[in-house]
Each structure stands twice: as structure tokens, then as C-alpha cells.
Design an enzyme around this catalytic site. Structure first.
Site, PDB file in Angstrom:
ATOM      1  N   TYR A  54       0.820  -1.213   0.000  1.00 41.61           N
ATOM      2  CA  TYR A  54       0.000   0.000   0.000  1.00 41.61           C
ATOM      3  C   TYR A  54       0.856   1.265   0.000  1.00 41.61           C
ATOM      4  O   TYR A  54       1.777   1.415   0.812  1.00 41.61           O
ATOM      5  CB  TYR A  54      -0.929   0.032   1.220  1.00 41.61           C
ATOM      6  CG  TYR A  54      -1.712   1.331   1.315  1.00 41.61           C
ATOM      7  CD1 TYR A  54      -2.712   1.614   0.394  1.00 41.61           C
ATOM      8  CD2 TYR A  54      -1.418   2.285   2.277  1.00 41.61           C
ATOM      9  CE1 TYR A  54      -3.408   2.807   0.434  1.00 41.61           C
ATOM     10  CE2 TYR A  54      -2.110   3.481   2.336  1.00 41.61           C
ATOM     11  CZ  TYR A  54      -3.100   3.734   1.407  1.00 41.61           C
ATOM     12  OH  TYR A  54      -3.778   4.920   1.448  1.00 41.61           O
ATOM     13  N   HIS A  84      -3.915  16.551  -3.201  1.00 42.44           N
ATOM     14  CA  HIS A  84      -4.346  16.705  -1.806  1.00 42.44           C
ATOM     15  C   HIS A  84      -4.144  18.127  -1.278  1.00 42.44           C
ATOM     16  O   HIS A  84      -4.472  18.405  -0.122  1.00 42.44           O
ATOM     17  CB  HIS A  84      -3.607  15.705  -0.918  1.00 42.44           C
ATOM     18  CG  HIS A  84      -4.144  14.295  -1.019  1.00 42.44           C
ATOM     19  ND1 HIS A  84      -4.367  13.677  -2.221  1.00 42.44           N
ATOM     20  CD2 HIS A  84      -4.507  13.396  -0.058  1.00 42.44           C
ATOM     21  CE1 HIS A  84      -4.826  12.458  -2.005  1.00 42.44           C
ATOM     22  NE2 HIS A  84      -4.930  12.263  -0.713  1.00 42.44           N
ATOM     23  N   ASN A 196       0.544  11.414   5.630  1.00 41.42           N
ATOM     24  CA  ASN A 196      -0.119  10.552   6.607  1.00 41.42           C
ATOM     25  C   ASN A 196       0.501  10.818   7.968  1.00 41.42           C
ATOM     26  O   ASN A 196       1.583  10.335   8.284  1.00 41.42           O
ATOM     27  CB  ASN A 196       0.087   9.084   6.236  1.00 41.42           C
ATOM     28  CG  ASN A 196      -1.155   8.427   5.693  1.00 41.42           C
ATOM     29  OD1 ASN A 196      -1.170   7.226   5.493  1.00 41.42           O
ATOM     30  ND2 ASN A 196      -2.202   9.176   5.462  1.00 41.42           N
ATOM     31  N   TYR A 281     -17.213  31.899  45.938  1.00 42.12           N
ATOM     32  CA  TYR A 281     -16.404  30.790  45.424  1.00 42.12           C
ATOM     33  C   TYR A 281     -15.303  31.246  44.476  1.00 42.12           C
ATOM     34  O   TYR A 281     -14.238  30.634  44.410  1.00 42.12           O
ATOM     35  CB  TYR A 281     -17.299  29.794  44.685  1.00 42.12           C
ATOM     36  CG  TYR A 281     -18.212  28.975  45.557  1.00 42.12           C
ATOM     37  CD1 TYR A 281     -18.221  29.083  46.950  1.00 42.12           C
ATOM     38  CD2 TYR A 281     -19.095  28.064  44.972  1.00 42.12           C
ATOM     39  CE1 TYR A 281     -19.074  28.327  47.719  1.00 42.12           C
ATOM     40  CE2 TYR A 281     -19.952  27.298  45.745  1.00 42.12           C
ATOM     41  CZ  TYR A 281     -19.946  27.439  47.123  1.00 42.12           C
ATOM     42  OH  TYR A 281     -20.796  26.687  47.883  1.00 42.12           O
ATOM     43  N   ARG A 284     -12.637  32.075  46.951  1.00 42.93           N
ATOM     44  CA  ARG A 284     -12.300  31.017  47.902  1.00 42.93           C
ATOM     45  C   ARG A 284     -11.848  29.726  47.210  1.00 42.93           C
ATOM     46  O   ARG A 284     -11.013  28.986  47.746  1.00 42.93           O
ATOM     47  CB  ARG A 284     -13.528  30.742  48.780  1.00 42.93           C
ATOM     48  CG  ARG A 284     -13.237  29.866  49.957  1.00 42.93           C
ATOM     49  CD  ARG A 284     -14.401  29.590  50.890  1.00 42.93           C
ATOM     50  NE  ARG A 284     -15.667  30.187  50.564  1.00 42.93           N
ATOM     51  CZ  ARG A 284     -16.846  29.560  50.745  1.00 42.93           C
ATOM     52  NH1 ARG A 284     -16.870  28.329  51.214  1.00 42.93           N
ATOM     53  NH2 ARG A 284     -17.977  30.161  50.464  1.00 42.93           N
ATOM     54  N   PHE A 330      -2.082   7.156  11.923  1.00 44.98           N
ATOM     55  CA  PHE A 330      -2.448   8.483  11.429  1.00 44.98           C
ATOM     56  C   PHE A 330      -3.729   9.005  12.066  1.00 44.98           C
ATOM     57  O   PHE A 330      -4.064  10.174  11.915  1.00 44.98           O
ATOM     58  CB  PHE A 330      -2.657   8.437   9.916  1.00 44.98           C
ATOM     59  CG  PHE A 330      -3.594   7.339   9.487  1.00 44.98           C
ATOM     60  CD1 PHE A 330      -4.959   7.419   9.727  1.00 44.98           C
ATOM     61  CD2 PHE A 330      -3.100   6.196   8.884  1.00 44.98           C
ATOM     62  CE1 PHE A 330      -5.815   6.401   9.357  1.00 44.98           C
ATOM     63  CE2 PHE A 330      -3.964   5.165   8.504  1.00 44.98           C
ATOM     64  CZ  PHE A 330      -5.325   5.279   8.752  1.00 44.98           C
ATOM     65  N   GLU A 416     -12.592   5.769   4.889  1.00 44.40           N
ATOM     66  CA  GLU A 416     -12.179   6.425   6.139  1.00 44.40           C
ATOM     67  C   GLU A 416     -13.458   6.798   6.892  1.00 44.40           C
ATOM     68  O   GLU A 416     -13.915   7.931   6.869  1.00 44.40           O
ATOM     69  CB  GLU A 416     -11.303   7.633   5.801  1.00 44.40           C
ATOM     70  CG  GLU A 416     -10.016   7.200   5.094  1.00 44.40           C
ATOM     71  CD  GLU A 416      -9.412   8.253   4.185  1.00 44.40           C
ATOM     72  OE1 GLU A 416      -9.858   9.409   4.248  1.00 44.40           O
ATOM     73  OE2 GLU A 416      -8.517   7.906   3.410  1.00 44.40           O
TER      74      GLU A 416
END
Length: 511
Positions: A54, A84, A196, A281, A284, A330, A416
Site C-alpha cells: 500500500y 491533496h 499521513n 467561590y 475562595r 495516522f 475512512e
């Protein structure tokens, strides 16, 4: 900038913060080269063979079943990067791109990515020479890797896209040439190795962590000043209270506040015959709230330090086993969880700070301070609307603190099918930190104004140094004036660490 030699797998948060703050230029320890070269040789052998691997001799994602001829492997990797480069929105800040590049170097240095040393050197030289890719900040879902932003980064190494060099935005090839560098052709798997990974998400999460931790120190300091402004009690800071509960952050927060408030004339003036039994608060419980945020930030820090040292691309070269294996490192789920934790801590530090501001401007709660901290209320509105601004920022941060990691949507034709959303989960932290610094800046203005109304009584020496530093840039408020510059200046004193320098008290360590 000093040069910082980084050993992959052994990098600390302090190393990473130095790179983020741009006080150091990173360089990989040469001792990792043998592992890098061995992994690259394994990839070269696989590319020359007939067995599908791959990302080496196949397509990507849903197209992984497509076998690629050996003669096309370089084009495959180039096409991957160019296709990409789909980021949108504003460009990442320069120092964050440099941190992202450093994280990618560290990942390669683990010797499991299969990239050639020449590419490691080029990325390293870009950092040294100041060639910074222009990277749009939107477009990643945090799996499979931060694909779009890392592609924009990688494109510069092959002479494409754009980069900043010496203040100018240039085509990638031209930016490299001006720095005396040359683009390289990507070999088998090398484009995939670059994109990746979780380095975009991790860089932003680390930035959010570093800003949140600095804000925490400011919050302890300024809340101590607020305590004196409303003539609050230091009894809740007694160490035994906090040791009985046992949480590290709470114990350290109380100890820090005790050190900051020690010697205050204002505090000593009402130790006896004070009609009030307890403070609200927001005064404190500051050690309990900010201390808890400190503990949460440290948990996130542990995750991010591990991730910064990790090999997160796919497939990974397991040299000892003689394997090239597809996995899922990834997937940025750990980073997404860490970012959500940081967001919660930032929101809560700001929420309790905003309540202290509201306390100080309210004459029914502030123990005799004038309404809205102006000497002549009615004619003047004082800090009335500054408090409203902090309420808006507090509410915005509450909204932004909602978890991102619980959201997912399938992508890439359902290959994915679960993603982390770590990228924008981490990216929002910068806006949240900016909002928090504005809140703390307004609290600083209010608290300094408040303690000056207690004259001739003086606050502690450390806090007086803080007030003096503020007054160098922002005079005490008398008649109403144009307020925006005061708020901006106070925020910068907080964000840049000037308040922490002035108080000169050791703050808790992140590690």
C-alpha cells in the site's frame, strides 16, 4: 535563535515550546540516520518487487487495489501531493508551521517511514534557512492524517505551492532557490509518508497547551491581586486544606497564591473583626478550580509529548520484523481527546476569572469598592462595559469548549469511516486562549484599580510589581476615556508573559 538538537523519541515539552516560541531552531540528531536509511532501503526493495504494498506501488484510500507500475511510482507520489493540496481559509501562523515541520522531522527520525535522508535534510534546511510553506488552516478531519495541510507543506519540497522567505510570499521553487536550496523528486511512498500523520493537529494542540499553561500562571497571579482588591481572606489557602484533598494542581495553586500574597498590608488589615465569614467561590475556590485545570492540562501534555515523538504515517516499516505493515497511527484520536481537555481547562479558567471581575465591579459584593471601579460613578461608567466584554468572551469559550472528538463523518467513499476531528478541535484553542487572555487582562485592570482604592494600605511586594508594570502602560482610571487601547495593552501584558516576569514568583511546572 539557538540551535536545538533533537533526538527522535526523546523530545520534551520544553524543547517543543522553545520551537513554538521561536527561541530555537531544531535539528535532528544524526544518530537517527542509520534507521532512516534502513527503512528507506526496505521501501526501495518493495517498490522494485511485484508484491502490492500500500502506498508504494498501489493507489491510495479507496483506490488501494489499483496496482501502479514501477515507472510511475514517482508520478504517483507527486500526483498525491498536488491532488491533496485542498486546504482553504487563512494561512497557519509561521511559528505553527515551523512546529509542524519539526514534528514531521521527529516522526521521520523514528526510522519507520521509509523516506530518504535527502528529504529529511531538505525539510531540516528549510527550517534552518527560514523557508516556511504557506499552509491553509482548514481542510483536515484528523484522519487519515492531516492530509490537506501536510500536502501544502510537502508541495514546497517538490517546488510547488507557496512559501514565505524573508518576509515575501513566493512560489515554492523560487523560495527554495533564494535560500540556496533545490526541490527534490519524491520516491516510492515518500509523498504518503509526508501527509499521513497528525503533525498539523498536534502542532495546534501543543500551541494551545503552551498558551493555556501561561494563562494559568497569569490567572493565579491576577486572582491573588483580585483577592486583595476585594479584601478577601487567605485562610482558604492554608496548605493543610489542600493536602487533605491531595490533588497536585490544587496544592500547587494554593502554594503559589500564598507566595504571591505574602506580606500584603491589605490582607493583614482585616484578619480580625471582619464581618464577612466567607468569600464567594470565585475567590475562595481558586485553588480547587484552577488547580483542577492544571491537572487536566498535565494529562493532555502527557498525551501530546508522546504524540510528538511518535511515528504516525502509514504504512510503517518494521525493520526488525522485516515487514511493511498498514496500520492506523495516522488517526488523531489521542490528539482530539487532548484538545478537548485543553479546551475545557481554558474555558473554566476564564469562567472563574470572569466571576471575579463581576465581583469587583459590583458595589454590593466588592466590600466598599466604588461601583464599576470609577472614582465618580454616575458621571462615569468606569469598567462597566469591560466586564460585559468578558462575559461575552466567557460565553464564547464555553461554546467553543464543547467536544469535537465526539463528532465524526465518513470520508473518502466510506473507506475512512471514522475520523477524529482533531484538527479543528486543536485549532480552536488559539481563539480560546486569545479570549482567555482578554478576560485576564480585564481582570488585571479591575484588580489593580481595586487595590489602589485601598490606599494607603499596600498589596504584597510581588503584586505591587505587577501593578507598577501595568501602570507603565495603562494609567489608573479617573474620568472615562477611550477604553479599547487599555484592554488591548492589558491583554498583551498577559499574553507575552510580562505579568509573570513582573510578579517574579516561581510558577508550577507543566511537566
Amino acid at each position: 535563535m539557538t540551535q536545538l538538537t533533537l533526538v527522535p523519541g526523546q523530545v520534551t515539552l520544553s524543547h517543543l515550546e522553545a520551537i513554538y516560541r521561536e527561541t530555537a531552531t531544531p535539528r535532528l540528531d544524526d544518530g537517527c540516520r542509520a534507521d532512516v536509511d534502513e527503512a528507506a532501503a526496505r521501501i526501495a526493495d518493495a517498490a522494485a518487487g511485484d508484491v502490492p504494498v500500500y502506498g508504494v506501488n498501489t493507489g491510495f484510500g479507496k483506490l488501494a487495489s489499483h496496482k501502479i507500475e514501477a515507472k510511475d511510482t514517482a508520478k504517483l507520489q507527486r500526483n498525491l501531493i498536488l491532488s491533496h493540496c485542498c486546504g482553504v481559509g487563512e494561512a497557519m501562523p509561521r511559528h505553527l508551521v515551523r512546529l509542524m515541520m519539526t514534528l514531521k522531522l521527529l516522526s521521520f527520525g523514528r526510522g519507520a517511514s521509509g523516506v530518504r535522508w535527502e528529504l529529511v535534510q531538505l525539510l531540516q534546511e528549510m527550517l534552518t534557512q527560514g523557508v516556511t510553506p504557506v499552509v491553509p488552516a482548514q481542510g483536515s478531519v484528523g484522519a487519515s492524517g492531516d492530509l490537506a495541510p501536510l500536502s501544502h507543506m510537502t508541495a514546497v519540497l517538490i517546488g510547488e505551492a507557496e512559501a514565505e522567505y524573508q518576509g515575501s510570499i513566493l512560489p515554492g521553487a523560487k523560495a527554495l532557490a533564494r535560500a540556496g536550496l533545490a526541490p527534490l523528486e519524491l520516491g516510492p511512498k515518500e509523498g504518503l509518508a509526508f501527509i499521513n500523520g497528525t503533525q498539523f493537529s498536534t502542532a495546534y494542540a501543543l500551541a494551545g497547551l503552551f498558551e493555556a499553561w501561561r494563562a494559568m500562571g497569569n490567572a493565579l497571579t491576577i486572582s491573588a491581586l483580585s483577592t486583595d482588591a476585594i479584601m478577601g481572606s487567605t485562610a482558604p489557602l492554608q496548605p493543610e486544606i489542600h493536602s487533605l484533598r491531595g490533588h497536585r494542581g490544587q496544592i500547587e495553586a494554593a502554594a503559589t497564591m500564598r507566595a504571591i500574597l505574602g506580606g500584603s498590608e491589605i490582607r493583614d488589615s482585616h484578619r480580625e473583626d471582619d464581618s464577612r465569614v466567607q468569600d464567594p467561590y470565585c475567590i475562595r475556590c481558586q485553588p480547587q478550580v484552577t488547580g483542577a485545570a492544571m491537572d487536566v492540562l498535565r494529562q493532555a501534555a502527557t498525551t501530546l509529548e508522546i504524540e510528538a515523538n511518535a511515528a504516525t504515517d502509514n504504512p510503517l516499516v518494521l525493520t526488525d520484523a522485516g515487514l511493511i505493515v498498514s496500520g492506523g497511527n495516522f488517526h488523531a484520536e489521542p490528539v482530539g481527546f487532548a484538545a478537548d481537555m485543553i479546551a475545557l481547562a481554558v474555558s473554566e479558567i476564564g469562567a472563574i476569572a470572569q466571576r471575579r471581575i463581576a465581583l469587583m465591579v459590583d458595589p454590593t459584593l466588592s466590600f466598599d469598592l466604588p461601583p464599576f471601579l470609577t472614582p465618580e460613578p454616575g458621571l462615569n461608567s468606569g469598567l462597566m462595559i469591560a466586564e460585559v466584554t468578558t462575559a461575552a468572551l466567557m460565553s464564547e469559550n464555553k461554546h467553543l469548549a464543547n467536544p469535537c472528538v465526539t463528532d465524526s463523518t465518513p470520508t473518502s467513499a466510506n473507506q475512512e469511516d471514522h475520523v477524529s476531528m482533531a484538527a479543528h478541535g486543536a485549532r480552536r484553542l488559539m481563539q480560546m486562549a486569545e479570549n482567555l487572555n482578554h478576560i485576564l487582562g480585564v481582570e488585571l485592570l479591575c484588580a489593580a484599580q481595586g487595590v489602589q482604592f485601598r490606599a494607603p494600605l499596600q498589596t504584597s511586594a510581588p503584586l505591587q510589581r505587577v501593578v507598577t508594570r501595568l501602570r507603565q502602560d495603562v494609567p489608573a482610571l479617573q474620568d472615562d476615556r477611550y477604553m479599547a487601547p487599555d484592554l488591548a495593552t492589558a491583554k498583551e501584558l498577559v499574553a507575552t508573559g510580562a505579568v509573570l516576569t513582573a510578579v517574579d514568583i516561581a510558577m508550577p511546572e507543566l511537566a
